[in-house]
Structures are given as C-alpha cells and as structure tokens.
Write an enzyme that holds these catalytic residues in place. Structure first.
Site, short mmCIF file in Angstrom:
data_model
loop_
_atom_site.label_atom_id
_atom_site.label_comp_id
_atom_site.label_asym_id
_atom_site.label_seq_id
_atom_site.Cartn_x
_atom_site.Cartn_y
_atom_site.Cartn_z
N GLU A 42 0.83 -1.22 0.00
CA GLU A 42 0.00 0.00 0.00
C GLU A 42 0.86 1.26 0.00
O GLU A 42 0.51 2.25 -0.64
CB GLU A 42 -0.96 0.01 1.20
N GLN A 47 0.53 7.04 -5.05
CA GLN A 47 1.01 7.87 -6.17
C GLN A 47 1.67 7.08 -7.29
O GLN A 47 2.34 7.67 -8.13
CB GLN A 47 2.05 8.93 -5.72
N THR A 48 1.59 5.76 -7.28
CA THR A 48 2.32 4.98 -8.28
C THR A 48 1.44 3.89 -8.86
O THR A 48 0.65 3.27 -8.14
CB THR A 48 3.57 4.33 -7.62
N TYR A 87 8.65 10.88 -4.62
CA TYR A 87 7.97 11.12 -3.33
C TYR A 87 8.73 10.40 -2.21
O TYR A 87 8.22 9.50 -1.56
CB TYR A 87 6.51 10.63 -3.37
N TYR A 125 -6.77 6.41 3.89
CA TYR A 125 -6.92 5.35 2.88
C TYR A 125 -6.08 4.12 3.26
O TYR A 125 -6.58 2.99 3.31
CB TYR A 125 -6.51 5.84 1.47
N ASP A 143 -9.92 5.92 -2.13
CA ASP A 143 -8.75 6.41 -2.86
C ASP A 143 -9.25 7.18 -4.09
O ASP A 143 -10.46 7.45 -4.20
CB ASP A 143 -7.83 5.24 -3.27
N CYS A 197 -14.81 2.17 -14.34
CA CYS A 197 -15.17 3.59 -14.24
C CYS A 197 -13.89 4.42 -14.29
O CYS A 197 -13.51 5.10 -13.35
CB CYS A 197 -15.93 3.85 -12.94
N CYS A 207 -21.75 -0.93 -18.14
CA CYS A 207 -21.56 -0.86 -16.69
C CYS A 207 -22.77 -1.43 -15.96
O CYS A 207 -23.92 -1.11 -16.31
CB CYS A 207 -21.34 0.60 -16.29
S1 SF4 Z 1 -22.18 4.27 -15.64
FE1 SF4 Z 1 -20.66 3.10 -14.54
S2 SF4 Z 1 -18.73 3.48 -15.66
FE2 SF4 Z 1 -20.21 5.05 -16.29
S3 SF4 Z 1 -19.77 6.76 -14.93
FE3 SF4 Z 1 -21.43 5.58 -14.00
S4 SF4 Z 1 -20.41 4.16 -12.60
FE4 SF4 Z 1 -18.85 4.96 -13.98
#
Ligand code: SF4
Length: 361
Positions: A42, A47-48, A87, A125, A143, A197, A207
């Site tokens: 973690e 940042q990576t 960092y 986080y 995050d 997403c 989705c």
């Molecule tokens: S529909 Fe799904 S992939 Fe599209 S913005 Fe909404 S949560 Fe994200």
C-alpha cells in the site's frame, strides 16, 4: 443521505461483487493476509501505478523479508531501493514505521484503523486498506478510484478534494459497503474504478450501474469528479557542479526538508532564474562564496534538463568542474568512484543526466 436513494447499498454491492468476479488482476499482494506485506504494497502504491510497483514489491521483500529486516536496514539502503519511485518522504516514513513496529510494538502491526492511522506515512486510505485486508476490519477505502466512482454514481457537484466533501464521500463509501465483507468489497470497488469507471470516457453502456448512475443518466460523466483549480507549478533552478578529479566525483547528501530528502546529488546551488551562459564570472563568484574554492568553470554542452514534481518544475544545469590536485573539498562532500553510484540514491534528474551525457573524463 439523499444521494443513496439512487443506489441502495445491498443492490450496489451485490452487483459490484458479481462484476469483480469477472476480473481478477494478477497482482502479487492480492489475497495477501500478512500485514507487513499488505502495508508495504500500500505504501508503494501511493502515487504509483500497480504495474510499476510489482518489481519494487518483489525487490523489497527479497531484501527485507520481515519488518525487522526493514527496520534494521540503514536508511540509505532503503532509499537506494526506492530510487525511481519519487515522493521520497514515503521511503523515510516506511523506514520510521518499520522501526516503530519492530521496536515499540514488538513486531506486530496495530490491528485497528485508529492504531494504524497513528503510524508515520499512514493516512485514512492506507489505514482502511491495511485494517480491512489484514484484519477484516469494517472500514471502506476511499482512494482516487473510489472518489471518482462515488462522485459519478451520486452525481456529486462539489469538489472532491475539499475536506468536507471527502468526509461526505467517506460516509457514502461506508454506507455503500453495508454489511459486505470489507476486504472483498474494498478490493472490488478499487478494481471497478481502475478498470470500468476509468477517468475520461468509461464504457458506461456495459456498466452494471448504468441504470442508477446519475452522471451517466444526466450526461455528466466526463465532467465528474469535480476538482478545485490545481495549485500552480513553481519553477526552481539548480546548478549542479560535477566536481571531478581523475577517477573521482563528489556528491552531497541533501537534508530532510525540501525536495529529494536525504538523496545524493552533485553539489548544487539553487539560483533564482536560468543561469546565463554569458556570465561565467558570476557563477565562479557564487561557487567561491559557497565552497571557498576558486575554480575556473567550463560551460556545459548539455542542455537544460527538467523534472516535473507534484507542484514544482525543476530546471537542472550541469557544470563539470575539474578539481586541481591537492584541492581540499568541503567536509560534507562524499567522494565516489566515477560511475559507481550503487550505494547512493539519486534523483531522477541526475540519473537522466548520467544516462544521457555521462561523466566528464
Ligand atoms: S455508468 Fe458506470 S462506468 Fe459510467 S460513470 Fe457511472 S459508474 Fe462509472
């Protein structure tokens, strides 16, 4: 909270877990239960990108199989292994936390969110991630991926980098997790942000939340999450003097504060603007005032090199300076055999210079 009316937790996490079963990123820390290994992964991942971290993770575990091994290692060895990740305060905090866990906590990581949060380099986080993955504690991670998912799903119109909005998102994340298994849920929502997403234009029609997602339904996907204006980038100018004599060059170790903490660079002067190549005398005088050495300076053939840090643009100018015999250099300079930087961690701008131009003969 109103935003939750669209996405009821039970329905949300059922669909999320179903989605996550179809993807399984083969990362070495996946399903790991050892707190040391989870914490190490973690901290490296902050940042990576995960694909960059994999090699570092294996190298760290090989060199430091236990928290005691990491605690006992000299900080310069840890920094050298960290080289290239940037960092560097993360590396310093990694080492400090290893020492606290080994010496004050008898080698045991705290098994609560609050206990983990008290350690150097562990924010909300990371505490939630380690607490849930290692100890099954019921804390939702938030995050960058989760911020994006929740702000789109709920259609949040406030900047997600404001503390009050972060708190609101943490509340929503906890509510969305509901009674799900914390480790499974946390892994799934982070994967969902990283794979489905994604920033920019995700594939919303495929989705599982398309029928509930406020951003998708209101055509606001590309504008969310909202962020405040970025902090302006400050320009800083460094002249790196490559003092050399026969087979030797000299380095200096930087202090704890400022950029590149405790890394090694060629002795460097920070100047207020681009050093003009027409003014060798000025640089010579600056050098004399700083080191007491009265040396002639050749102008470099190398172009200016730049390195972009989070809020700073570093401009580096590299001046080879041949040291005459019997020159006494300042006591805090470290002599290194030319080209052998195996024991010193160097900032990326120096590595780029060395790879591109090498050392003066
Ligand atoms: S529909 Fe799904 S992939 Fe599209 S913005 Fe909404 S949560 Fe994200």
């Amino acid at each position: 909270m109103d935003a939750l009316e669209n996405v009821l937790p039970q329905r949300f996490n059922n669909r999320l877990i179903t989605w996550s079963k179809q993807v399984d990123r083969p990362l070495p820390w996946r399903r790991e239960r050892d707190p040391y290994r989870i914490w190490l992964s973690e901290i490296l991942l902050q940042q990576t990108r995960a694909d960059t971290v994999v090699g570092y993770y294996h190298r760290f575990l090989k060199a430091f199989p236990t928290v005691q091994d990491l605690s006992d290692a000299p900080i310069d060895v840890v920094l050298k292994m960290w080289e290239g990740l940037g960092y560097y305060n993360r590396a310093l905090n990694l080492h400090k936390t290893a020492q606290i866990v080994h010496t004050e906590l008898k080698g045991q990581f705290p098994d609560t969110y609050e206990g983990l949060l008290a350690l150097p380099g562990i924010g909300p986080y990371t505490a939630a991630a380690v607490a849930s993955f290692a100890f099954g504690r019921h804390h939702a991670v938030v995050d960058g991926n989760v911020l994006r998912v929740i702000s789109r799903l709920m259609g949040l119109q406030d900047p997600v980098d404001q503390p009050a909005i972060r708190q609101q998102i943490q509340y929503l994340a906890n509510e969305l997790m509901g009674t799900a298994n914390a480790a499974t849920y946390n892994q799934a929502i982070m994967d969902f942000g990283a794979i489905q997403c994604i920033p920019g234009n995700p594939d919303c029609p495929t989705c599982p939340f398309a029928s509930d997602c406020v951003a998708f339904l209101t055509d606001a996907v590309s504008s969310l999450p909202i962020k405040r204006k970025k902090q302006p980038v400050a320009d800083r100018y460094f002249v790196f003097y490559i003092f050399h004599k026969e087979e030797t060059v000299w380095l200096m170790q930087r202090g704890h504060q400022d950029i590149w903490p405790q890394l090694f660079t060629f002795p460097a002067l920070e100047v207020t603007a681009i050093p003009e190549k027409k003014r060798p005398l000025q640089l010579r005088n600056q050098l004399q005032a700083w080191t007491g050495l009265d040396l002639s300076i050749r102008f470099p053939h190398a172009p200016e090199l730049k390195q972009l840090l989070s809020h700073q643009r570093i401009h580096g100018y590299f001046l080879p300076v041949h040291l005459p015999a019997k020159t006494k250099v300042p006591a805090d300079w470290v002599s290194v055999r030319k080209g052998d930087f195996s024991a010193q961690a160097l900032p990326r701008i120096l590595k780029t210079y060395l790879e591109s131009y090498g050392l003066p003969i």
